[in-house]
Enzyme design. Structure first.
Site, short mmCIF file in Angstrom:
data_model
loop_
_atom_site.label_atom_id
_atom_site.label_comp_id
_atom_site.label_asym_id
_atom_site.label_seq_id
_atom_site.Cartn_x
_atom_site.Cartn_y
_atom_site.Cartn_z
N ASP A 67 2.02 5.69 -6.09
CA ASP A 67 2.26 5.66 -7.54
C ASP A 67 1.12 6.28 -8.33
O ASP A 67 0.04 6.57 -7.78
CB ASP A 67 2.52 4.22 -7.99
CG ASP A 67 1.55 3.20 -7.41
OD1 ASP A 67 0.51 3.61 -6.87
OD2 ASP A 67 1.82 2.00 -7.50
N ASN A 136 3.54 -10.43 -8.71
CA ASN A 136 4.95 -10.68 -9.04
C ASN A 136 5.88 -10.10 -7.96
O ASN A 136 7.08 -9.99 -8.18
CB ASN A 136 5.29 -10.10 -10.42
CG ASN A 136 5.07 -8.60 -10.48
OD1 ASN A 136 4.73 -7.98 -9.47
ND2 ASN A 136 5.26 -8.01 -11.65
N HIS A 138 5.62 -7.03 -6.70
CA HIS A 138 5.85 -5.59 -6.76
C HIS A 138 5.21 -4.85 -5.59
O HIS A 138 4.24 -5.29 -5.00
CB HIS A 138 5.50 -4.98 -8.12
CG HIS A 138 4.05 -4.79 -8.42
ND1 HIS A 138 3.53 -4.97 -9.67
CD2 HIS A 138 3.02 -4.40 -7.65
CE1 HIS A 138 2.24 -4.70 -9.65
NE2 HIS A 138 1.90 -4.36 -8.44
N GLU A 143 8.73 -2.91 -10.02
CA GLU A 143 8.61 -4.21 -10.66
C GLU A 143 9.87 -5.05 -10.45
O GLU A 143 10.95 -4.49 -10.18
CB GLU A 143 8.39 -4.02 -12.17
CG GLU A 143 7.09 -3.30 -12.52
CD GLU A 143 5.86 -4.21 -12.47
OE1 GLU A 143 5.77 -5.05 -11.55
OE2 GLU A 143 4.99 -4.07 -13.34
C1 GLP Z 1 -1.22 -2.34 -8.20
C2 GLP Z 1 -0.63 -1.18 -7.38
C3 GLP Z 1 -0.03 -1.67 -6.11
C4 GLP Z 1 -0.95 -2.70 -5.49
C5 GLP Z 1 -0.93 -3.94 -6.34
C6 GLP Z 1 -1.84 -5.05 -5.84
O1 GLP Z 1 -0.65 -2.49 -9.45
N1 GLP Z 1 0.31 -0.35 -8.07
O2 GLP Z 1 0.22 -0.58 -5.24
O3 GLP Z 1 -0.50 -3.03 -4.21
O4 GLP Z 1 -1.16 -3.65 -7.69
O5 GLP Z 1 -3.17 -4.81 -6.17
P1 GLP Z 1 -4.38 -5.59 -5.52
O6 GLP Z 1 -4.49 -5.08 -4.12
O7 GLP Z 1 -5.58 -5.19 -6.36
O8 GLP Z 1 -4.07 -7.04 -5.59
#
Ligand code: GLP
Length: 257
Positions: A67, A136, A138, A143
Site C-alpha cells: 500500500d 481493526n 486490516h 479496512e
Molecule cells: C499499517 C499498514 C499495514 C500494517 C498495519 C499494522 O496501517 N498499512 O500494512 O500491517 O498498519 O502496523 P503495525 O505493524 O505498526 O502494528
C-alpha cells in the site's frame, strides 16, 4: 494454516526472516510482497544483517508493497516508499528497478490502481506475501467493511487507522485520509502468506482473524481460506488463540536461537 509461536518480538522477527530467506535462496528471482509498520522492522533488520554477511542475495528479487498513502511524495518522511528505503532497500543489494509500490501522488488514482494490479500480474503474481495486522483487522489498508474488495483500490482510512498511524506524523493533520492498497484478492493470490503479529494489544484481533467467522468486518479473517498461510506471532499476541482448544495443540514452537 501453520502457527509458529515465538517467545518475543525478536524471535518472531528472526523466524519470519528465516522464512523469507529460504524463499530467496530457493527462488532468487522471486516476487516478495512486503509490508510496512512496526511489526516487520525487526525482520528487515535480520535480513539486512544476512545480506551484509553475504549469506543472502537480493540482486534478482522483485518486491511489491501492499500500500501507499495518497497525497505523499516518495520523499515524504512518512510515505511507505520512504519507509521501505530507510528500513530495508537502502541497506541491501536489491536493484531499484525491481522495487514496486503504488504511486500516491498521481492525479488519476483509479488508473494507478489498475496499473499497479497489472504490474503485479505481469511479474507473475506474488510468491511470498508478508503481512502485518491492523488493530481493526486490516491487511494492507483493506479496512473493515461490508465486502472484501478484490483488486488494488483506493480506500478511505477509518478513524481507528488514522488515530493509530497519525502518531508517526509531526502534525496529525498531515496524516492522509486515503490510500491505495492491494485488494484481498490480490493478496489471496499470493502463493504463500506469512502473517506477523506481536504484542498483547493484537491478541484479540488475532484471535478473531484466526478463530472467528470469515467476515469482511475483520478483513484478515479471509486468510483462513488460504492454502499456504503461516502465522508467526509472539506469546502475547497468541494469548487468546492459545486458549482455543481446536487450535492450541497445532501451534508449533519457533526454533530457539
Ligand atoms: C499499517 C499498514 C499495514 C500494517 C498495519 C499494522 O496501517 N498499512 O500494512 O500491517 O498498519 O502496523 P503495525 O505493524 O505498526 O502494528
Amino acid at each position: 494454516m501453520t502457527i509458529i509461536r515465538a517467545k518475543d518480538y525478536n524471535e518472531m522477527s528472526r523466524t519470519a526472516a528465516n522464512i523469507v530467506s529460504a524463499q530467496v535462496i530457493l527462488f532468487p528471482e522471486c516476487v516478495l510482497g512486503l509490508a510496512t509498520g512496526d511489526t516487520p522492522i525487526g525482520m528487515y533488520n535480520q535480513l539486512i544483517e544476512w545480506n551484509k554477511k553475504g549469506d543472502l542475495d537480493f540482486s534478482q528479487v522483485k518486491t511489491v508493497n501492499l500500500d501507499e498513502y495518497i497525497g505523499l511524495a516518495k520523499e515524504h518522511y512518512q510515505s511507505y516508499f520512504w519507509f521501505m528505503q530507510q528500513n530495508f532497500f537502502n541497506h541491501i543489494n536489491i536493484n531499484a528497478k525491481n522495487v514496486f509500490l503504488p504511486d500516491g501522488l498521481v492525479s488519476d488514482t483509479q488508473n494507478e490502481c489498475a496499473r499497479y494490479e497489472d504490474r503485479i500480474q505481469t511479474l507473475g503474481g506474488i510468491d511470498l506475501q508478508v503481512l502485518g495486522l491492523g488493530h481493526n483487522g486490516h491487511i494492507g489498508f483493506n479496512e473493515p467493511g461490508t465486502v472484501f474488495k478484490k483488486k488494488t483500490h483506493v480506500v478511505t482510512l477509518t478513524e481507528r487507522t488514522i488515530a493509530a498511524n497519525s502518531r508517526f506524523f509531526r502534525d496529525t493533520e498531515e496524516m492522509p485520509k486515503k490510500a491505495i492498497t492491494m485488494g484481498m484478492g490480490t493478496i489471496m493470490q499470493a502463493k504463500r502468506i506469512v502473517l506477523m503479529c506481536a504484542g498483547e494489544d493484537k491478541s484479540e484481533i488475532l484471535y478473531k482473524a484466526l478463530c472467528g467467522d470469515i467476515d469482511p468486518m475483520v478483513p484478515a479473517s479471509i486468510l483462513q481460506l488460504h492454502n499456504n498461510l503461516t502465522i508467526v506471532a509472539d506469546d502475547e499476541a497468541l494469548r487468546l488463540v492459545r486458549q482455543d482448544a481446536k487450535i492450541s495443540n497445532t501451534i508449533k514452537i519457533a526454533a530457539e536461537s
